[in-house]
Design a protein around this motif. Structure first.
Motif, short mmCIF file in Angstrom:
data_model
loop_
_atom_site.label_atom_id
_atom_site.label_comp_id
_atom_site.label_asym_id
_atom_site.label_seq_id
_atom_site.Cartn_x
_atom_site.Cartn_y
_atom_site.Cartn_z
N ASP A 186 -52.45 -6.51 -4.65
CA ASP A 186 -51.25 -5.80 -4.26
C ASP A 186 -50.04 -6.65 -4.66
N ASP A 187 -48.84 -6.15 -4.42
CA ASP A 187 -47.63 -6.84 -4.87
C ASP A 187 -47.52 -8.24 -4.28
N GLU A 188 -47.75 -8.36 -2.98
CA GLU A 188 -47.60 -9.65 -2.32
C GLU A 188 -48.62 -10.65 -2.84
N GLN A 189 -49.87 -10.20 -3.06
CA GLN A 189 -50.90 -11.09 -3.57
C GLN A 189 -50.56 -11.58 -4.97
N VAL A 211 -47.56 -11.94 -6.38
CA VAL A 211 -46.47 -12.90 -6.32
C VAL A 211 -46.96 -14.24 -5.76
N ALA A 212 -47.79 -14.18 -4.71
CA ALA A 212 -48.30 -15.41 -4.11
C ALA A 212 -49.17 -16.19 -5.10
N ARG A 244 -43.52 -8.08 -12.28
CA ARG A 244 -43.11 -8.83 -11.09
C ARG A 244 -43.47 -10.30 -11.23
#
Length: 319
Positions: free
Chosen positions: A75-78, A80-81, A118
């Motif tokens: 997902d987006d957060e994963q 970026v992390a 991203r």
């Protein structure tokens, strides 16, 4: 209601935490029916994820490790992390910088275009603290061997740079990365005591395959133990010498430079600094670096250290 793709990502994220998940628990977690859950599980299997159906009252679904990497679902957060973690790996003190860059490039290739955009927007540079020397290089294969021995609870044999004699034999309890350096916390079988070892100085021998029973680590965990030893403390994660002074300066101008110390505002232009170090002289010297008037040094050992330094500085000036 979540989209099928979002639900699939959520299911995979939950199952990657390990263990066997009951169908009812997964359905409730995802807000989906049992039929929808079964369909999502089948979709993950088609993508290459090995999901086992466990029968019985405690049964459910379990995600097994696969031999082949399936399409990467983040997902987006994963995303970026993961990008941030790989970009900052160069500050870890190991020879992982090049490997991390290659890993990020590989991950980027299998991401959807939206997530790839991203990731490309995030640029992170790991900058060492001012005055720090570059951390020593650690061989990734050494990290892997040492980490595996700690995870599998097997006695580790290794040669240690700068130490003559037979190979060291230890019970490895965990790796810690601090200030760009890697340390192993271990029970030394020859010294019959706890020790920390710098991984960049270690050269592992062949695996011993000798299991050991984990011991109670001083301080309660590996990180606390290593941090305490690096501060010169034998038992607790605290500096052996801790004291305070009143500085003729606003707290806001002091706080960014005190490390693990604390600053208390006493007025418009006064603050109390409390900090620690491995010796009273080192503590006094660190408190004198702010180039402001100092008073109310406590305890008496710190006040005496200021006197000793004052005499030394006077002699240096006279010389």
């Amino acid at each position: 209601m979540s989209t099928p793709t979002a639900r699939l990502l959520n299911l995979l994220s939950v199952m990657q935490t390990g263990g066997t998940w009951a169908a009812a628990a997964l359905s409730e977690r995802l807000g989906a029916s049992d039929r929808t859950l079964r369909r999502d599980v089948d979709r993950l299997r088609e993508l290459g994820y090995r999901i086992t159906t466990v029968m019985g009252p405690d049964g459910g679904y379990r995600l097994e490790p696969g031999a082949v990497l399936p399409p990467l679902l983040l997902d987006d957060e994963q995303a970026v992390a993961l990008s941030a973690a790989l970009q900052t790996a160069s500050g870890s003190g190991s020879a992982l910088s090049e490997a991390s860059a290659r890993a990020l490039a590989t991950v980027r290739q299998v991401l959807p275009s939206r997530l790839r955009h991203r990731v490309d927007q995030l640029t992170v540079d790991a900058i060492p603290r001012s005055g720090d020397r570059p951390p020593p290089t650690v061989d990734p294969s050494t990290l892997a061997v040492v980490g595996a021995a700690a995870h599998d609870r097997e006695v580790l044999r290794f040669d240690y740079a700068g130490r003559d004699g037979p190979a060291r034999r230890v019970e490895p309890h965990g790796l810690v990365a601090q200030a760009g350096r890697w340390f192993l916390a271990a029970w030394d079988l020859d010294k019959d005591d706890w020790r920390i070892f710098r991984v960049d100085r270690m050269q592992p021998r062949l695996p011993t395959r000798l299991p050991f029973i984990p011991r109670d680590v001083p301080g309660g965990d590996v990180s606390t133990f290593v941090s305490a030893r690096l501060k010169g403390s034998e038992h607790i994660d605290a500096w052996p010498c801790t004291g305070s002074v009143v500085l003729d300066s606003p707290a806001a101008e002091i706080a960014p430079f005190v490390g693990d110390g604390t600053v208390e505002e006493l007025g418009a232009r006064r603050c109390r600094l409390t900090a620690g170090s491995w010796s009273w002289s080192a503590l006094a010297a660190s408190m004198g670096r702010f180039d402001v008037p100092i008073e109310s040094a406590e305890p008496t050992e710190l006040a005496h250290a200021f006197s000793v330094l004052a005499e030394r500085f006077s002699q240096a000036a006279a010389g």
